[in-house]
Motif scaffolding. Sequence first.
Motif, PDB file in Angstrom:
ATOM      1  N   UNK A  75      15.803 -11.510 -18.333  1.00 31.34           N
ATOM      2  CA  UNK A  75      15.518 -12.783 -18.522  1.00 31.34           C
ATOM      3  C   UNK A  75      14.083 -13.064 -18.986  1.00 31.34           C
ATOM      4  N   UNK A  76      12.923 -11.782 -19.030  1.00 30.65           N
ATOM      5  CA  UNK A  76      11.761 -11.626 -19.821  1.00 30.65           C
ATOM      6  C   UNK A  76      12.255 -10.549 -20.938  1.00 30.65           C
ATOM      7  N   UNK A  77      13.009  -9.908 -20.271  1.00 33.24           N
ATOM      8  CA  UNK A  77      13.731  -8.814 -21.046  1.00 33.24           C
ATOM      9  C   UNK A  77      13.084  -7.128 -21.172  1.00 33.24           C
ATOM     10  N   UNK A  78      12.302  -7.099 -20.190  1.00 30.92           N
ATOM     11  CA  UNK A  78      11.436  -5.929 -19.835  1.00 30.92           C
ATOM     12  C   UNK A  78      12.024  -5.414 -18.727  1.00 30.92           C
ATOM     13  N   UNK A  79      11.106  -3.714 -19.620  1.00 30.86           N
ATOM     14  CA  UNK A  79      11.393  -2.896 -17.961  1.00 30.86           C
ATOM     15  C   UNK A  79      10.563  -2.520 -17.817  1.00 30.86           C
ATOM     16  N   UNK A  80      10.365  -1.754 -16.346  1.00 29.80           N
ATOM     17  CA  UNK A  80       9.061  -0.611 -15.572  1.00 29.80           C
ATOM     18  C   UNK A  80       9.119   0.224 -14.969  1.00 29.80           C
ATOM     19  N   UNK A  81       8.262   0.506 -15.786  1.00 27.73           N
ATOM     20  CA  UNK A  81       7.691   2.139 -14.794  1.00 27.73           C
ATOM     21  C   UNK A  81       6.767   2.422 -13.504  1.00 27.73           C
ATOM     22  N   UNK A  82       7.106   1.892 -12.507  1.00 27.14           N
ATOM     23  CA  UNK A  82       5.761   1.750 -11.048  1.00 27.14           C
ATOM     24  C   UNK A  82       5.675   3.149 -11.232  1.00 27.14           C
ATOM     25  N   UNK A  83       4.399   3.211 -11.386  1.00 25.93           N
ATOM     26  CA  UNK A  83       4.241   5.218 -11.194  1.00 25.93           C
ATOM     27  C   UNK A  83       2.970   5.787  -9.846  1.00 25.93           C
ATOM     28  N   UNK A  84       3.820   5.580  -8.845  1.00 29.28           N
ATOM     29  CA  UNK A  84       3.033   6.494  -7.303  1.00 29.28           C
ATOM     30  C   UNK A  84       2.840   7.411  -7.895  1.00 29.28           C
ATOM     31  N   UNK A  85       1.519   7.979  -6.535  1.00 28.94           N
ATOM     32  CA  UNK A  85       1.356   8.901  -6.109  1.00 28.94           C
ATOM     33  C   UNK A  85       1.287  10.463  -7.419  1.00 28.94           C
ATOM     34  N   UNK A  86       0.155   9.247  -8.912  1.00 30.45           N
ATOM     35  CA  UNK A  86       0.432  10.135 -10.087  1.00 30.45           C
ATOM     36  C   UNK A  86       0.085  11.613  -9.511  1.00 30.45           C
ATOM     37  N   UNK A  87       0.277  12.968 -10.911  1.00 32.21           N
ATOM     38  CA  UNK A  87      -0.441  13.898 -10.516  1.00 32.21           C
ATOM     39  C   UNK A  87      -0.207  14.806 -11.914  1.00 32.21           C
ATOM     40  N   UNK A  88      -1.534  16.081 -12.128  1.00 35.31           N
ATOM     41  CA  UNK A  88      -2.127  16.244 -13.346  1.00 35.31           C
ATOM     42  C   UNK A  88      -1.098  16.191 -14.249  1.00 35.31           C
ATOM     43  N   UNK A  89       0.571  16.406 -14.181  1.00 34.17           N
ATOM     44  CA  UNK A  89       1.339  17.075 -14.862  1.00 34.17           C
ATOM     45  C   UNK A  89       2.160  15.754 -14.943  1.00 34.17           C
TER      46      UNK A  89
END
Length: 125
Positions: A75-89
């Motif tokens: 409905x919003x023409x939007x895609x999300x990417x939730x990124x948790x536990x992020x690492x330096x790589x």
Amino acid sequence: QVQLVASGGGLVQAGGSLRLSCAASGRTSYAMAMGWFRQTPGKEREFVAAIGWSGGSIYYADAVKGRFTISRDNAKNTVYLQMNSLKPEDTAAYYCAARSGYWSASRNTRDYDDWGQGTQVTVSS
């Protein structure tokens, strides 16, 4: 043609979280699978996650499985990417991409027609 604008990148400490967004405009009336890819200097763009038009097919790269979640709001023409536990790589420029006219997602960069401008994610140790 579809125009894509990615946002939400930034600097975060290891273990932190970020949420990327990708807003689509233009020819969005067609079915459109979406993907996220990332790239670091001197390396090829690599697959991160992808989602089909209805959200029924979702793929993740092994390196992010269990930590990242892709979702979409048609409905919003939007895609999300939730990124948790992020690492330096995970540090990279993140790009969203659209696969117009297709219901199913793909891990292959060559299957995507339109690309956003990229948003930088930097994870400090």
